[in-house]
Design a protein around this motif. Sequence first.
Motif, PDB file in Angstrom:
ATOM      1  N   GLY A  58      41.828 -20.471 -19.227  1.00 41.71           N
ATOM      2  CA  GLY A  58      42.299 -19.279 -19.476  1.00 41.71           C
ATOM      3  C   GLY A  58      43.308 -19.343 -21.298  1.00 41.71           C
ATOM      4  N   GLY A  59      42.833 -18.362 -21.386  1.00 38.21           N
ATOM      5  CA  GLY A  59      43.474 -17.669 -23.041  1.00 38.21           C
ATOM      6  C   GLY A  59      42.550 -18.105 -23.974  1.00 38.21           C
ATOM      7  N   PHE A  72      51.177 -13.683 -24.010  1.00 37.58           N
ATOM      8  CA  PHE A  72      50.697 -14.178 -23.243  1.00 37.58           C
ATOM      9  C   PHE A  72      50.089 -15.296 -23.420  1.00 37.58           C
ATOM     10  CE2 PHE A  72      47.892 -15.616 -19.502  1.00 37.58           C
ATOM     11  CZ  PHE A  72      48.816 -16.154 -18.570  1.00 37.58           C
ATOM     12  N   VAL A  73      48.750 -14.935 -24.025  1.00 37.11           N
ATOM     13  CA  VAL A  73      48.280 -16.100 -24.603  1.00 37.11           C
ATOM     14  C   VAL A  73      48.618 -16.851 -25.452  1.00 37.11           C
ATOM     15  CG1 VAL A  73      46.151 -16.691 -25.776  1.00 37.11           C
ATOM     16  CG2 VAL A  73      45.467 -14.963 -24.132  1.00 37.11           C
ATOM     17  N   ARG A  97      49.324 -10.281 -11.922  1.00 37.79           N
ATOM     18  CA  ARG A  97      47.947  -9.437 -11.982  1.00 37.79           C
ATOM     19  C   ARG A  97      46.863 -10.827 -12.002  1.00 37.79           C
ATOM     20  NH1 ARG A  97      46.014  -4.981 -14.595  1.00 37.79           N
ATOM     21  NH2 ARG A  97      45.931  -6.080 -16.259  1.00 37.79           N
ATOM     22  N   LEU A  98      47.156 -11.766 -12.719  1.00 33.96           N
ATOM     23  CA  LEU A  98      46.195 -12.856 -12.891  1.00 33.96           C
ATOM     24  C   LEU A  98      46.520 -14.031 -11.538  1.00 33.96           C
ATOM     25  CD1 LEU A  98      43.956 -14.480 -14.858  1.00 33.96           C
ATOM     26  CD2 LEU A  98      45.411 -15.085 -16.421  1.00 33.96           C
ATOM     27  N   LYS A 128      48.258  -3.245 -21.729  1.00 28.69           N
ATOM     28  CA  LYS A 128      47.599  -4.504 -21.642  1.00 28.69           C
ATOM     29  C   LYS A 128      47.291  -5.203 -22.292  1.00 28.69           C
ATOM     30  CE  LYS A 128      45.359  -2.542 -18.160  1.00 28.69           C
ATOM     31  NZ  LYS A 128      44.199  -2.082 -17.779  1.00 28.69           N
ATOM     32  N   LEU A 129      46.601  -4.497 -24.154  1.00 30.18           N
ATOM     33  CA  LEU A 129      46.410  -5.807 -24.797  1.00 30.18           C
ATOM     34  C   LEU A 129      47.521  -6.615 -25.214  1.00 30.18           C
ATOM     35  CD1 LEU A 129      43.699  -7.011 -26.005  1.00 30.18           C
ATOM     36  CD2 LEU A 129      43.481  -5.417 -27.959  1.00 30.18           C
ATOM     37  N   PHE A 186      50.693  -7.140 -23.941  1.00 28.64           N
ATOM     38  CA  PHE A 186      50.790  -7.932 -23.185  1.00 28.64           C
ATOM     39  C   PHE A 186      50.380  -9.317 -22.792  1.00 28.64           C
ATOM     40  CE2 PHE A 186      52.759  -4.290 -20.333  1.00 28.64           C
ATOM     41  CZ  PHE A 186      54.428  -5.130 -20.420  1.00 28.64           C
ATOM     42  N   LEU A 187      48.803  -8.954 -23.248  1.00 25.06           N
ATOM     43  CA  LEU A 187      47.797 -10.045 -23.185  1.00 25.06           C
ATOM     44  C   LEU A 187      48.237 -11.263 -24.231  1.00 25.06           C
ATOM     45  CD1 LEU A 187      45.211 -11.307 -21.618  1.00 25.06           C
ATOM     46  CD2 LEU A 187      43.857 -10.332 -23.863  1.00 25.06           C
ATOM     47  N   GLY A 238      37.207 -14.234 -21.241  1.00 16.74           N
ATOM     48  CA  GLY A 238      38.901 -14.825 -21.321  1.00 16.74           C
ATOM     49  C   GLY A 238      39.608 -12.972 -22.326  1.00 16.74           C
ATOM     50  N   LYS A 239      38.699 -11.733 -23.297  1.00 16.87           N
ATOM     51  CA  LYS A 239      39.365 -11.609 -23.401  1.00 16.87           C
ATOM     52  C   LYS A 239      40.426  -9.870 -22.722  1.00 16.87           C
ATOM     53  CE  LYS A 239      36.962 -11.548 -27.919  1.00 16.87           C
ATOM     54  NZ  LYS A 239      35.729 -12.012 -27.364  1.00 16.87           N
ATOM     55  N   THR A 240      39.784  -9.590 -21.579  1.00 13.57           N
ATOM     56  CA  THR A 240      41.051  -8.885 -21.192  1.00 13.57           C
ATOM     57  C   THR A 240      41.752  -9.663 -20.023  1.00 13.57           C
ATOM     58  OG1 THR A 240      38.927  -8.124 -20.065  1.00 13.57           O
ATOM     59  CG2 THR A 240      39.966  -6.594 -21.790  1.00 13.57           C
ATOM     60  N   PHE A 241      41.202  -9.198 -18.630  1.00 12.53           N
ATOM     61  CA  PHE A 241      42.098  -9.924 -17.313  1.00 12.53           C
ATOM     62  C   PHE A 241      41.805 -11.774 -17.576  1.00 12.53           C
ATOM     63  CE2 PHE A 241      41.474  -5.774 -16.737  1.00 12.53           C
ATOM     64  CZ  PHE A 241      42.119  -5.511 -15.644  1.00 12.53           C
ATOM     65  N   MET A 242      40.894 -11.918 -18.541  1.00  7.54           N
ATOM     66  CA  MET A 242      41.086 -13.939 -18.377  1.00  7.54           C
ATOM     67  C   MET A 242      40.823 -14.297 -17.274  1.00  7.54           C
ATOM     68  SD  MET A 242      44.211 -15.395 -20.645  1.00  7.54           S
ATOM     69  CE  MET A 242      45.271 -13.560 -19.571  1.00  7.54           C
ATOM     70  N   GLU A 275      39.396  -3.421 -11.582  1.00  9.52           N
ATOM     71  CA  GLU A 275      38.772  -3.571 -13.304  1.00  9.52           C
ATOM     72  C   GLU A 275      37.739  -3.970 -13.820  1.00  9.52           C
ATOM     73  OE1 GLU A 275      42.035  -1.719 -15.073  1.00  9.52           O
ATOM     74  OE2 GLU A 275      42.973  -1.388 -13.553  1.00  9.52           O
ATOM     75  N   VAL A 333      51.034  -8.685 -16.575  1.00 13.03           N
ATOM     76  CA  VAL A 333      49.549  -8.843 -16.679  1.00 13.03           C
ATOM     77  C   VAL A 333      49.813 -10.703 -15.719  1.00 13.03           C
ATOM     78  CG1 VAL A 333      47.680  -9.489 -18.517  1.00 13.03           C
ATOM     79  CG2 VAL A 333      48.455  -7.350 -18.577  1.00 13.03           C
ATOM     80  N   GLN A 334      50.638 -11.541 -16.385  1.00 11.23           N
ATOM     81  CA  GLN A 334      50.262 -12.948 -15.669  1.00 11.23           C
ATOM     82  C   GLN A 334      50.379 -11.936 -14.426  1.00 11.23           C
ATOM     83  OE1 GLN A 334      52.560 -15.310 -17.289  1.00 11.23           O
ATOM     84  NE2 GLN A 334      53.017 -14.648 -19.328  1.00 11.23           N
ATOM     85  N   TYR A 390      51.266 -19.070 -23.738  1.00  6.67           N
ATOM     86  CA  TYR A 390      50.313 -20.071 -23.072  1.00  6.67           C
ATOM     87  C   TYR A 390      50.472 -20.991 -24.002  1.00  6.67           C
ATOM     88  CZ  TYR A 390      46.551 -20.935 -19.906  1.00  6.67           C
ATOM     89  OH  TYR A 390      45.779 -22.413 -18.399  1.00  6.67           O
ATOM     90  N   VAL A 391      49.796 -21.161 -24.831  1.00  9.48           N
ATOM     91  CA  VAL A 391      48.978 -21.931 -26.596  1.00  9.48           C
ATOM     92  C   VAL A 391      50.587 -22.694 -26.766  1.00  9.48           C
ATOM     93  CG1 VAL A 391      47.872 -22.128 -28.242  1.00  9.48           C
ATOM     94  CG2 VAL A 391      47.109 -20.786 -26.448  1.00  9.48           C
TER      95      VAL A 391
END
Lengths: 284, 284, 284, 284
Positions: C68-69, D10-11, C194-195, D3-4, D6-7, C105-109, C116, C191-192, D14-15
């Motif tokens: 992820g990520g 998130f990443v 949804r994932l 969305k992006l 947020f993403l 990984g780039k959008t919904f990971m 979508e 976003v998290q 996460y890291v």
Amino acid sequence: MKKLIFLVLFVTAYVVSFAQFPPQGKVEYKTMPSKILNEDREYSIYLPKSYATNTDKTYPVLYLLHGGGGSHKDWPGRGHVGDVANQLMDSNEACEMIIVCPEAGKTFMNYFNHPEWRFQDYFFEEMIPFIESNYRVIGDKKHRAIAGLSMGGGGTVVYATSHPELFCAAYEMSGYLYRQDLPFLDKNDPVQERLQTLVEEHNCVKIIQNADAQTVEALKTVNWFIDCGDDDFTFDPNMEFIAALRAKQIPYQLRVRDGGHTWEYWHSALYIALPFVSNCFRGI
Amino acid sequence: MKKLIFLVLFVTAYVVSFAQFPPQGKVEYKTMPSKILNEDREYSIYLPKSYATNTDKTYPVLYLLHGGGGSHKDWPGRGHVGDVANQLMDSNEACEMIIVCPEAGKTFMNYFNHPEWRFQDYFFEEMIPFIESNYRVIGDKKHRAIAGLSMGGGGTVVYATSHPELFCAAYEMSGYLYRQDLPFLDKNDPVQERLQTLVEEHNCVKIIQNADAQTVEALKTVNWFIDCGDDDFTFDPNMEFIAALRAKQIPYQLRVRDGGHTWEYWHSALYIALPFVSNCFRGI
Amino acid sequence: MKKLIFLVLFVTAYVVSFAQFPPQGKVEYKTMPSKILNEDREYSIYLPKSYATNTDKTYPVLYLLHGGGGSHKDWPGRGHVGDVANQLMDSNEACEMIIVCPEAGKTFMNYFNHPEWRFQDYFFEEMIPFIESNYRVIGDKKHRAIAGLSMGGGGTVVYATSHPELFCAAYEMSGYLYRQDLPFLDKNDPVQERLQTLVEEHNCVKIIQNADAQTVEALKTVNWFIDCGDDDFTFDPNMEFIAALRAKQIPYQLRVRDGGHTWEYWHSALYIALPFVSNCFRGI
Amino acid sequence: MKKLIFLVLFVTAYVVSFAQFPPQGKVEYKTMPSKILNEDREYSIYLPKSYATNTDKTYPVLYLLHGGGGSHKDWPGRGHVGDVANQLMDSNEACEMIIVCPEAGKTFMNYFNHPEWRFQDYFFEEMIPFIESNYRVIGDKKHRAIAGLSMGGGGTVVYATSHPELFCAAYEMSGYLYRQDLPFLDKNDPVQERLQTLVEEHNCVKIIQNADAQTVEALKTVNWFIDCGDDDFTFDPNMEFIAALRAKQIPYQLRVRDGGHTWEYWHSALYIALPFVSNCFRGI
């Protein structure tokens, strides 16, 4: 005929010479008296290379427990503990230590106290004192560890949890941690049932689950290592034991390697166990 | 007394059950006739798990040679080859194969031809054909390998270089590759001297150094593996053997691990050797 | 100044030469079109040493999923998959294979279908066909495997259970197998969430638990390997996954080695994973 | 777009979270002044987990040398020394230590003294004192070790033989031990030739061969470890080095593992080297 005699001499010389060159640690088979068990008890002991010559040196000690139905001869005979120790000490991957294998197997096959067989009392009240007064053992928690396989893995956990003040490390392999009704056991056999009952009275998972806060702090002073094969019939209990440790935030090392309830597994475990306890014995 | 009987039954049941569960490959001890050696010769043979039930299946074969002064019982008894094979085949790290240990040791202790003891002839003219007609062996170069320790490491090299068309792989451990005047040997012993002479006549380093271009091409069709401990008294000859291979641009694998001329070394070598020959046996 | 120029030339020559000597397999970074995802998708691909010269040869293929990520650059960049593959193939511990790393990984990971972002459809309907028509891939179940770490470990399980007819082997490392409410995740982040929801919809433990008899038979045709560190936060779910497999009598290999959710763990896992899938690809 | 964002958050979370959880040892990149070299010199330093919080504790130190054409960033960047150290210290396979990587590469690429570049003097007269006065280093022979790869393997031998009173252990990997006229080197390049001359003036094999009895005794106080791949172009010189040590009866450990002159080899060497020097640092 002459040929044959020469040959036998040659082979003998060859084998003898190899064994002597270079000097190595050795396993000895001994007995010690026990008032508690009302009989002499056998044990085996590994003394490292320098033991005979460096007569001022004192050593850490590892108690290494055999499995159900086994004896004090198993670890040296099939576990090759002497050979493994010699190799690891030669390369300094393990420090020099004394390794003691008690004999718990001939009558009740068990490490736990029973009115007719108080083996746990024997171990703590007689064996440890005997070893520490008859061999040059350092004799403190920092330099005393315990390990064992199967039934002796259960013994390792029971002994280290009942006396965490005595051991810096406990390494259990394929531990038989509570009663398991395995297909090859016979419920109609009263001896087996008595043993199973005794094992269940020392359920290792419950010991951890039921530990109060003070006990948990004491258990954290022991370095725990669990080593169990992915095909071992003790796998589930060992994972429950791990879960209990984690629930109490007691640190541990875990390895699941390839194999089952076999001597190939336990022999190879020594290559992890001896360095592990050495690192606990060592200064920093 | 009754207690004891129960106990013995329990232990027996326990051990028997473990041995049977699950079904495993087995080592058998056998004899075969030899006209060349004018006597029956012993051997041991490992048959993998499926051998008894999958009666249409044919198998690759590994010939595994013992050391000087040893016997066909060494690899199963102290090398635990059956246990190692069972574990590696269960996890598919090795493929199922038959493993044959000849007995070269009782009289001349040697794998080489001597007017009174043509063991090399026996091996190629009698033993390989016997095995291939009495067991379900695939029986081509691609599925035949050879390995051995010490004197059997020398045997491995001599056999694979004299018949590179027969073996896809040769794995020598701690090979005794030419005469070494080791401190524990006795030059005044005529039996030892005869053996040493015979070994020197099969000097493995010279065999490679003297190989002509065509032989070198043939030797390149064998996958070579040399495995020798950093404390082994055969270390130097093994490094000379490596240098000879490299000078002829014959590819090889080399491992120098911790240890000496010991069974701990050879036992652990099996965990490398069986996957290595398996990878040669396997399709891609 | 002149000195410096010489130096730079020297260093360059040095590095370049090393890279070229001997010829090695290489990682390439590419893109492919996707109608399903309505954009070009990146991937990386390892082509083994013989690929460029042995133009008739076809190869097994391993799909290797990032976490992820992450991205398709992780396995080559930090996992050093090219270097590991080159070493293992040189010594024949792994067979030559093509290794493909998708970019999820780039959008919904995520490796799973979402209205979508139908990545799973992309993988099976576009990526596998694209790879198999653009590279010399053997292209049958026996020569196709899947592996991945963390979220990609979950992807490995989901893909191999949804299409057991496509893969001979599935190796999951530190698999993120269902929703875990870890301390560093934020429930207020849509976003998290949804994932996490999507992950939970593909709960790997439930997939096994809910498998009917026919599916279980299909899952037994895949060689399963679970590899998870003793300090990994995915440890418990992985043990539940193991328990589910065992309850359905689906064979597996399990290793718990030292370590956590780290690249040291995943990098070293390649030394087990590539031989494991090779042994599945290989003939016997 | 939202969305992006947020993403990305998130990443990042996460890291970042993974990196911080649990607290770990860290690598820092620094510079120090040098009068001898007349410029600031870069170095990297690994400080173990407890360094920041346990402010009374002092640590053993390992100097870890990069290869020709490399820099102080190599061991952390490609050797992942920080990650390896963290893992091994977490499981106590290595003790906590400070690891220092000097930078020897930008102008003369060399660890040896040259009239214009007295790097060896810098190392002993400036760097060691600087480290020991700026970090909490124990600072005696028993707690100081040296290791390095390729040119840095040669540096390791030269430094440990010139100052055996300073190091308890020396671990050389794939040592470039004397001038080798390798196919990718250019004899017409004066910079290369100067370097080669300098290397040959510090021929490690001759250093041992020429050591007098007193020096040999001093060299025996260092624990030597040689680690070189079976495909490495430095293999022969390393075997000559071993032969020289043995001729002088200087004990050593040797490992020849699978691989060449590669970072996969050196990275995996850390898993042996850090425990090895730890065992030298530790009390018994």
